[in-house]
Structure formats: C-alpha cells, structure tokens
Design a protein around this motif. Sequence first.
Motif, PDB file in Angstrom:
ATOM      1  N   HIS A  45      46.126  31.574  36.268  1.00 31.47           N
ATOM      2  CA  HIS A  45      46.422  32.831  35.578  1.00 31.47           C
ATOM      3  C   HIS A  45      46.744  32.577  34.105  1.00 31.47           C
TER       4      HIS A  45
ATOM      5  N   ARG B 195      44.470  33.841  30.856  1.00 34.01           N
ATOM      6  CA  ARG B 195      45.045  34.655  29.778  1.00 34.01           C
ATOM      7  C   ARG B 195      44.898  33.958  28.431  1.00 34.01           C
TER       8      ARG B 195
ATOM      9  N   ASP C  62      41.905  36.292  42.213  1.00 31.52           N
ATOM     10  CA  ASP C  62      41.140  37.466  41.783  1.00 31.52           C
ATOM     11  C   ASP C  62      41.789  38.007  40.514  1.00 31.52           C
ATOM     12  N   PHE C  63      40.973  38.413  39.565  1.00 26.34           N
ATOM     13  CA  PHE C  63      41.530  38.910  38.311  1.00 26.34           C
ATOM     14  C   PHE C  63      40.628  39.964  37.691  1.00 26.34           C
ATOM     15  N   SER C  64      41.228  40.748  36.800  1.00 26.85           N
ATOM     16  CA  SER C  64      40.481  41.762  36.067  1.00 26.85           C
ATOM     17  C   SER C  64      40.100  41.210  34.695  1.00 26.85           C
ATOM     18  N   HIS C  65      38.864  41.504  34.291  1.00 29.71           N
ATOM     19  CA  HIS C  65      38.340  41.116  32.978  1.00 29.71           C
ATOM     20  C   HIS C  65      37.119  41.985  32.732  1.00 29.71           C
ATOM     21  N   PHE C  66      36.802  42.262  31.505  1.00 26.84           N
ATOM     22  CA  PHE C  66      35.734  43.207  31.186  1.00 26.84           C
ATOM     23  C   PHE C  66      34.332  42.595  31.136  1.00 26.84           C
TER      24      PHE C  66
ATOM     25  N   HIS D  77      44.834  40.446  28.232  1.00 28.66           N
ATOM     26  CA  HIS D  77      44.539  41.606  29.080  1.00 28.66           C
ATOM     27  C   HIS D  77      44.265  41.189  30.530  1.00 28.66           C
ATOM     28  N   VAL D  78      43.986  39.892  30.753  1.00 30.69           N
ATOM     29  CA  VAL D  78      43.661  39.419  32.104  1.00 30.69           C
ATOM     30  C   VAL D  78      44.886  39.577  32.995  1.00 30.69           C
ATOM     31  N   LYS D  79      44.659  40.168  34.161  1.00 30.19           N
ATOM     32  CA  LYS D  79      45.746  40.403  35.102  1.00 30.19           C
ATOM     33  C   LYS D  79      45.306  39.991  36.500  1.00 30.19           C
ATOM     34  N   GLN D  80      46.204  39.344  37.210  1.00 26.82           N
ATOM     35  CA  GLN D  80      45.934  38.988  38.598  1.00 26.82           C
ATOM     36  C   GLN D  80      45.696  40.260  39.405  1.00 26.82           C
ATOM     37  N   ALA D  81      44.651  40.216  40.241  1.00 29.00           N
ATOM     38  CA  ALA D  81      44.325  41.365  41.081  1.00 29.00           C
ATOM     39  C   ALA D  81      44.385  40.996  42.561  1.00 29.00           C
TER      40      ALA D  81
END
Length: 168
Positions: free
Chosen positions: A83, A87, A109-113, A93-97
């Motif tokens: 994590h 970042r 799992d993480f969020s990224h564009f 902006h990366v957040k654990q999902a």
Amino acid sequence: MLDRTVIYAESGGQVSDKGALYDNSESQLLAEVAGAFYPVAGLVAHEVIAKETLREGDRVTVVADADRRGRVMRNHTGTHLVHAALRNILGPHVKQAGSLNGVDHLRFDFSHFAPVDAEELRDIEQMVNDEIRLNTEIETNVTSLDDALASGALAFFGDKYPKATSAW
C-alpha cells in the motif's frame, strides 16, 4: 465458544489461526482448531475437530500454531508495504479496496484511475523489496484513534475502526 482465546479469528481479509485445544496439563489433545470466526461482533467461534468429548464448562488450554501465525503476519505486513509503495509510486489517491492475508500469499486490491504499467510495477516491487531488506523491527502501539492519526497513521473515510482503542 470460549470465554477467552489466543486464536485470531478471520477478519479484515486476514485468515484465522489454527491450533489446538488441550486439557489443562497440556498432555491430552482434546480438539484441533481448524479456524475461527466472528458470528457476532466480539464473540469468537472456534471451528474444531473434536478428538475427545467436549462439554460446557470444561477448562481447556488453547494453543495457536505459531509458524502459521508468523507466516500470515508477514503477509499482513506485506499488504502495508505494498500500500505504501503504491501510494508513493502511483500517488496518494491510491486506496486499499480489499486484501487477503493468507499463509502462503497475499492479495492487495486497490483503486487507481489507470492500469499499472511495467515500469511502475518494477518500481513498486523494488520499493517493497528494499523495505523488506531493511528488516525494520515492527512496533505495536495500542492507542486511541485520534492519537494514532496524530502520529501519522492512515485512516480512510468509510473504514471501520474501534471507538475505544486501536492497534497501530
């Protein structure tokens, strides 16, 4: 159900401990603990394979498999390292999902564009491996959520944290 236990129940993506129930002298195996879970908040249910008859009120000694726990703990630490590297390389902006902290592997799992490209992946892997090689001692502090946040711990909107104390 026991009034207290050393067995970690499956929670937050981390698999449960396994272990054993012994009599008080630890000379007789009463049951193998195949896992544990929370049927309701604050109550740990043990999944056991009984080797002897177990009765309400029996006094038992609970032993967790230390090797298994150590392996799961290392993968849990790995999710924090991944994590942090994500970042640092991809942005704050990366957040654990979601995650899975198992015995032999972890999943993060993480969020990224955008998709992670090969160069970013190499940099992330390098950052995680560099941190592992430092072999930094891990320290646990039990404190309030406010104090943890003031010391630099990350928390994200929507995550669930205990009201009284949290381990960081």
